[in-house]
Write an enzyme that holds these catalytic residues in place. Structure first.
Site, short mmCIF file in Angstrom:
data_model
loop_
_atom_site.label_atom_id
_atom_site.label_comp_id
_atom_site.label_asym_id
_atom_site.label_seq_id
_atom_site.Cartn_x
_atom_site.Cartn_y
_atom_site.Cartn_z
N ASP A 168 0.86 -1.18 0.00
CA ASP A 168 0.00 0.00 0.00
C ASP A 168 0.90 1.23 0.00
O ASP A 168 2.12 1.11 -0.03
CB ASP A 168 -0.92 0.00 1.24
CG ASP A 168 -0.15 0.17 2.54
OD1 ASP A 168 1.09 0.23 2.51
OD2 ASP A 168 -0.79 0.24 3.60
N ASP A 202 1.47 4.75 2.28
CA ASP A 202 1.10 5.36 3.56
C ASP A 202 1.51 6.83 3.58
O ASP A 202 2.66 7.16 3.26
CB ASP A 202 1.81 4.64 4.71
CG ASP A 202 1.60 3.14 4.67
OD1 ASP A 202 0.50 2.69 4.99
OD2 ASP A 202 2.55 2.40 4.28
N ASP A 243 -3.25 4.50 2.72
CA ASP A 243 -3.62 4.85 4.10
C ASP A 243 -3.22 6.29 4.37
O ASP A 243 -2.11 6.70 4.04
CB ASP A 243 -2.87 3.96 5.11
CG ASP A 243 -3.42 2.54 5.16
OD1 ASP A 243 -4.51 2.30 4.59
OD2 ASP A 243 -2.76 1.68 5.75
P1 UTP Z 1 2.41 -1.13 6.48
O1 UTP Z 1 1.55 -2.28 6.92
O2 UTP Z 1 1.90 -0.29 5.38
O3 UTP Z 1 3.83 -1.73 6.16
O4 UTP Z 1 2.62 -0.23 7.77
P2 UTP Z 1 5.01 -1.20 5.23
O5 UTP Z 1 6.23 -1.25 6.06
O6 UTP Z 1 4.63 0.11 4.61
O7 UTP Z 1 5.15 -2.30 4.12
P3 UTP Z 1 4.14 -2.64 2.92
O8 UTP Z 1 3.07 -1.61 2.90
O9 UTP Z 1 3.62 -4.01 3.22
O10 UTP Z 1 4.96 -2.62 1.71
C1 UTP Z 1 3.56 0.81 7.85
C2 UTP Z 1 3.87 1.11 9.29
O11 UTP Z 1 2.79 1.78 9.88
C3 UTP Z 1 2.52 1.25 11.13
C4 UTP Z 1 2.95 -0.19 11.06
O12 UTP Z 1 3.31 -0.66 12.32
C5 UTP Z 1 4.13 -0.13 10.12
O13 UTP Z 1 5.32 0.02 10.85
N1 UTP Z 1 1.07 1.38 11.40
C6 UTP Z 1 0.15 0.97 10.51
C7 UTP Z 1 0.67 1.94 12.58
O14 UTP Z 1 1.53 2.33 13.41
N2 UTP Z 1 -0.67 2.06 12.87
C8 UTP Z 1 -1.61 1.64 11.98
O15 UTP Z 1 -2.81 1.77 12.26
C9 UTP Z 1 -1.20 1.08 10.77
MG MG Z 2 2.81 0.40 3.60
#
Ligand code: UTP
Ligand code: MG
Length: 497
Positions: A331, A333, A421
């Protein structure tokens, strides 16, 4: 401010090579002629490695002659190896690559001769090259290690991640965490593990992880992992949890009810899918495909435009895996915030409205803020944060993406669905949110564990609390937080733990 000036071109993902040891393929790489040095390797391992390489199309010479281009040795004593080589009366020795076995294992993994790098070389002047980083310096905490996206030990870490996931599906937390920690340690090493001896002083590796490493070193694979990968329950839970909105609990419930495929679920009238899951199935093909960096940047531009239209002094930052320099993600973020404290919720709602009016919002779940500073510090270890946020599926047009969309060959559409997100903290919480959302998950877990165990502090996405002084520690930047914790600053691209 969102910057897209450094947008790189997307790369195609390499296809995993199919390994077959028994079959003798024709030579594919005619200008590489390998000689495996038997000293230290032993004759049976040499025979095994020779067959393995030949099955992948490499030329392996039985005899060391001037025709050889790559000499590969498992002997960590560079001086004795060079003494032996010099005694072999070769005219071409100065032209040959004299290489550590890690070059060979890297090449086997890639299915082609990899470019020779300094770390592969057994240099004449150096007495020892087996483990270039002194293992005693590797910390048990990921937040004290520097882990880039280059993983020299993928063959082991992939296996550990399957094992961790399988324990997670069975709700066995201890071994799950142990395999995650072990994978994280190996990811941080600037060298490839090519013998068990090299791992003996590393933290977080135990009997079980070592047994897996040893099996992979000897056979090129782990039978325990292969058994899991072939297991119906594992395969089904993996499939179900790959749907947006389906966690391990729901997947398990469906499995217990005899569901084995998506069509089983969609045909079962008594299964009620929530809105998120409905969209997850509807856009499954798109959102289960990796998002490229160029696509992430294009989405950054779309969100940036929306944010600018609302308020010129808002802040937008790319976070998550792409901030860590990953080429692909599941995704994208973003953090959005405004200096006007209290306006975070309405900022998100305004962004959603703009995307909706553009007709590019395929799904939106908006969660309003439940953040309350007076309820902190939280003692819950992995609690979700309380900021306003939204989980979106956005329609991204190919014309907006440099180099085009990440699509299957057969797919002729000019758009794809992407998971996005957005989280919107109050400005004074920005540094904590940025640190928390940049990840990786293992890096965050270890930051919190380090804070608790080593500093008597509580860290989460909202705040840092010092239990000794009984006070919150303010931070404007991530560097402030590392400094409060007495940690060396680790750059985002070094947090791929
Ligand atoms: P992701 O699940 O998007 O992982 O969360 P990523 O590292 O970007 O890898 P992809 O997307 O699978 O490629 C990003 C970070 O945001 C935190 C998660 O703990 C993770 O470190 N996060 C996510 C939060 O702190 N709170 C949330 O509600 C969602
Ligand atoms: Mg991510």
């Amino acid at each position: 401010m969102f910057h897209s000036s450094t947008m790189p071109r997307p790369r195609k993902r390499p296809r995993p090579e199919e390994a077959s040891i028994s079959r003798h393929d024709e030579a594919k790489f005619l200008d590489v002629r390998i000689f495996l040095v038997e000293r230290k390797m032993g004759s049976s391992r040499r025979t095994f490695l020779t067959q393995l390489a030949r099955s992948k199309g490499f030329i392996v010479e039985d005899i060391l002659s001037d025709a050889v281009t790559h000499v590969v040795s498992e002997d960590s004593q560079a001086s004795s190896l060079w003494m032996w080589l010099k005694g072999c009366a070769l005219r071409n020795l100065s032209m040959m690559h004299v290489l550590d076995i890690c070059w060979f294992t890297d090449s086997m993994r890639e299915g082609r001769p990899v470019t020779v790098e300094t770390r592969h070389l057994i240099q004449e002047a150096l007495p020892e090259v087996a483990t270039p980083t002194p293992v005693a310096t590797v910390s048990q905490y990921a937040c004290q290690r520097r882990t880039t996206i280059e993983n020299n030990n993928r063959i082991f870490t992939d296996a550990f991640e399957v094992l961790a996931e399988s324990y997670e599906f069975n709700e066995i937390d201890g071994p799950c965490l142990a395999f995650r920690r072990a994978a994280s340690v190996l990811k941080s090493l600037p060298w490839a593990v090519h013998c068990l001896r090299a791992t003996q002083d590393l933290p977080c590796l135990g009997e079980h992880t070592n047994a897996v490493i040893e099996e992979i070193l000897q056979c090129g694979r782990s039978f325990e992992v292969e058994k899991i990968l072939a297991d119906e329950r594992y395969q089904t839970l993996k499939l179900f949890t790959s749907v947006f909105g389906v966690g391990p609990k729901t997947a398990e419930k469906w499995y217990r009810r005899g569901m084995r495929s998506f069509s089983d679920i969609l045909a079962e009238p008594s299964i009620h899918l929530n809105r998120m899951q409905q969209s997850g199935f509807l856009h499954y093909r798109d959102i289960s495909r990796a998002v490229s960096k160029a696509e992430a940047w294009a989405l950054g531009n779309i969100i940036d435009e929306a944010v600018r239209a609302i308020t010129p002094d808002a802040i937008l930052a790319l976070t998550g895996g792409f901030r860590r320099g990953k080429e692909f993600g599941h995704d994208v973020d973003f953090i959005v915030s405004t200096p006007e404290v209290g306006r975070e919720d309405s900022l998100l709602i305004n962004i959603i409205e703009i995307l909706e009016n553009q007709g590019i919002l395929l799904f939106c779940e908006h969660q309003t803020s439940t953040f309350d500073m007076s309820k902190l510090p939280s003692h819950r270890f992995e609690a979700m944060d309380h900021y306003a946020k939204c989980f979106l599926i956005v329609r991204l047009k190919g014309s907006l993406v440099e180099g085009g969309l990440q699509m299957g060959e057969e797919d002729k559409r000019d758009w794809r669905a992407v998971r996005v997100d957005l989280v919107s903290p109050p400005m004074d919480r920005y540094a904590f949110t940025l640190l928390g959302w940049t990840g990786s998950r293992q890096f965050e877990r270890d930051l919190r564990r380090f804070a608790r165990s080593e500093r008597r502090m509580l860290l989460d996405n909202h705040a840092l609390y010092d239990k000794t002084k009984k006070e919150f520690l303010a931070a404007k930047t991530e560097k402030d937080i590392f400094a409060h914790l007495g940690l060396e600053y680790i750059e985002p691209w070094q947090r791929n733990a």
